[in-house]
Scaffold this active site. Structure first.
Site, PDB file in Angstrom:
ATOM      1  N   SER A 147       0.840  -1.193   0.000  1.00 53.43           N
ATOM      2  CA  SER A 147       0.000   0.000   0.000  1.00 53.43           C
ATOM      3  C   SER A 147       0.879   1.249   0.000  1.00 53.43           C
ATOM      4  O   SER A 147       1.611   1.513   0.963  1.00 53.43           O
ATOM      5  CB  SER A 147      -0.915  -0.002   1.229  1.00 53.43           C
TER       6      SER A 147
ATOM      7  N   HIS B 111      -0.970  -0.993  -4.538  1.00 52.64           N
ATOM      8  CA  HIS B 111      -2.270  -0.708  -3.912  1.00 52.64           C
ATOM      9  C   HIS B 111      -2.318   0.784  -3.584  1.00 52.64           C
ATOM     10  O   HIS B 111      -1.464   1.310  -2.861  1.00 52.64           O
ATOM     11  CB  HIS B 111      -2.461  -1.547  -2.652  1.00 52.64           C
TER      12      HIS B 111
ATOM     13  N   MET C 249      -8.845   8.500  -0.287  1.00 52.79           N
ATOM     14  CA  MET C 249      -9.772   8.826   0.819  1.00 52.79           C
ATOM     15  C   MET C 249     -10.259  10.257   0.670  1.00 52.79           C
ATOM     16  O   MET C 249      -9.456  11.150   0.377  1.00 52.79           O
ATOM     17  CB  MET C 249      -9.044   8.686   2.152  1.00 52.79           C
TER      18      MET C 249
ATOM     19  N   HIS D  80      -8.067   1.624  -4.650  1.00 50.90           N
ATOM     20  CA  HIS D  80      -9.104   1.369  -3.633  1.00 50.90           C
ATOM     21  C   HIS D  80      -9.743   2.698  -3.258  1.00 50.90           C
ATOM     22  O   HIS D  80      -9.128   3.527  -2.585  1.00 50.90           O
ATOM     23  CB  HIS D  80      -8.414   0.703  -2.431  1.00 50.90           C
TER      24      HIS D  80
ATOM     25  N   MET E 281     -12.050   4.975  -1.242  1.00 50.00           N
ATOM     26  CA  MET E 281     -12.825   5.155  -0.011  1.00 50.00           C
ATOM     27  C   MET E 281     -13.462   6.534  -0.122  1.00 50.00           C
ATOM     28  O   MET E 281     -13.098   7.473   0.599  1.00 50.00           O
ATOM     29  CB  MET E 281     -11.893   5.027   1.204  1.00 50.00           C
TER      30      MET E 281
ATOM     31  N   MET F 113     -12.249  -5.616   4.067  1.00 54.20           N
ATOM     32  CA  MET F 113     -11.480  -4.756   4.975  1.00 54.20           C
ATOM     33  C   MET F 113     -11.284  -5.501   6.291  1.00 54.20           C
ATOM     34  O   MET F 113     -12.254  -5.929   6.923  1.00 54.20           O
ATOM     35  CB  MET F 113     -12.228  -3.446   5.252  1.00 54.20           C
TER      36      MET F 113
ATOM     37  N   ASP G 293      -7.234  -6.358   3.266  1.00 54.04           N
ATOM     38  CA  ASP G 293      -6.590  -5.055   3.427  1.00 54.04           C
ATOM     39  C   ASP G 293      -6.734  -4.551   4.856  1.00 54.04           C
ATOM     40  O   ASP G 293      -7.853  -4.319   5.332  1.00 54.04           O
ATOM     41  CB  ASP G 293      -7.264  -4.070   2.445  1.00 54.04           C
TER      42      ASP G 293
HETATM   43  C1  DX5 Z   1      -6.850   1.548   5.083  1.00 50.57           C
HETATM   44  C2  DX5 Z   1      -6.288   1.295   3.706  1.00 50.57           C
HETATM   45  C3  DX5 Z   1      -5.188   0.305   3.664  1.00 50.57           C
HETATM   46  C4  DX5 Z   1      -3.972   0.699   4.453  1.00 50.57           C
HETATM   47  C5  DX5 Z   1      -3.381  -0.567   4.987  1.00 50.57           C
HETATM   48  O1  DX5 Z   1      -7.991   2.313   5.002  1.00 50.57           O
HETATM   49  O2  DX5 Z   1      -7.297   0.836   2.823  1.00 50.57           O
HETATM   50  O3  DX5 Z   1      -4.837  -0.050   2.333  1.00 50.57           O
HETATM   51  O4  DX5 Z   1      -3.006   1.386   3.691  1.00 50.57           O
HETATM   52  O5  DX5 Z   1      -2.346  -0.238   5.835  1.00 50.57           O
HETATM   53  P1  DX5 Z   1      -1.770  -1.251   6.905  1.00 50.57           P
HETATM   54  O6  DX5 Z   1      -1.202  -2.418   6.140  1.00 50.57           O
HETATM   55  O7  DX5 Z   1      -0.727  -0.429   7.595  1.00 50.57           O
HETATM   56  O8  DX5 Z   1      -2.893  -1.661   7.796  1.00 50.57           O
HETATM   57 ZN    ZN Z   2      -6.667  -0.054   0.804  1.00 57.17          ZN
END
Ligand code: DX5
Ligand code: ZN
Length: 218
Positions: free
Chosen positions: A8, A33, A37, A66, A68, A137, A175
């Site tokens: 990510s 990834h 947000m 991804h 959000m 998630m 994730d």
């Molecule tokens: C959270 C994201 C993830 C995040 C994961 O909302 O969608 O992709 O970057 O990070 P780690 O692996 O640190 O939990």
């Molecule tokens: Zn993510």
């Protein structure tokens, strides 16, 4: 097919983004990834099109984006233009999920749907055959570095059963909070794609951490 690793970029050093992209290129990671947000769907803001386009210029692997964000339909074409190969939207953020999924495919991208920790797998029953990926998630979306939620294993087996029963080709992606303690068990349960942010980028040797996640050397 063996499992895939998707570091990510949210956990990368944004002041050295090109360096971190080249690290992923040269590593055994399979995908990039990319977490978007909007400060509305989740209580945090990450980055948008200019940063994704900049990543795309250097990235040599699939761009797994991804979203959000609320009402993602507004930006499907823009994410395609910015370089997304696979676009994942949240079930909780779409009023007409079927329409959204078709619109993503019409733009020539693969389509994924993500579920928050509280959303049951069963809501996907009537759309699972249209999906290329389901992202479960394993933390509440919005931040990297949170702790893995154990209920995820149960959801993976329910989803695996639904996929097998319907003949869907959807990949199961996990994730949030993925690390050396849970990676093997997740893959054994049926996960095909592991996203890892902090565990990769906060480690002393991210390339080696990716290698170990790929080999499930724990
Ligand atoms: C959270 C994201 C993830 C995040 C994961 O909302 O969608 O992709 O970057 O990070 P780690 O692996 O640190 O939990
Ligand atoms: Zn993510």
């Amino acid at each position: 097919m063996s499992h895939l690793i998707a570091p990510s970029v949210l956990a990368a050093d944004f002041a050295n983004l090109q360096r971190d992209i080249e690290m992923i290129n040269a590593s055994e990671a399979d995908w990039f990834h990319i977490d978007v947000m909007d400060g509305v769907f989740v209580p945090n803001i990450s980055f948008g099109m200019p940063v994704i386009s900049a990543i795309k210029k250097h990235a040599k692997k699939l761009m797994d984006v991804h979203l959000m964000i609320v009402d993602p339909d507004r930006f499907i074409k823009d994410f395609k233009k910015a370089g997304a190969d696979l676009l994942t939207v949240h079930y909780e953020a779409c009023k007409h999920l079927h329409r959204t999924v078709q619109a993503i495919k019409q733009e020539g991208m693969q389509a994924g749907v993500s579920l928050n920790p509280h959303t049951p797998i069963a809501v996907l029953e009537d759309i699972i055959k249209d999906l290329d990926l389901v992202l479960i998630m394993s933390v509440n979306p919005g931040f990297g570095g949170q702790s893995f939620i154990d209920n995820t294993y149960k959801k993976i087996s329910q989803l695996k059963e639904m996929i097998e029963k319907t003949g869907s080709n959807a990949l199961i992606e996990i994730d949030g909070g993925v690390n050396d303690k849970n990676a093997k068990k997740l893959v054994a349960a049926g996960a095909k794609v592991l996203v890892a942010g902090s565990f990769v980028f906060k480690s002393d040797d991210p390339t080696r951490t990716i290698h170990e996640l790929k080999l499930l050397k724990y």
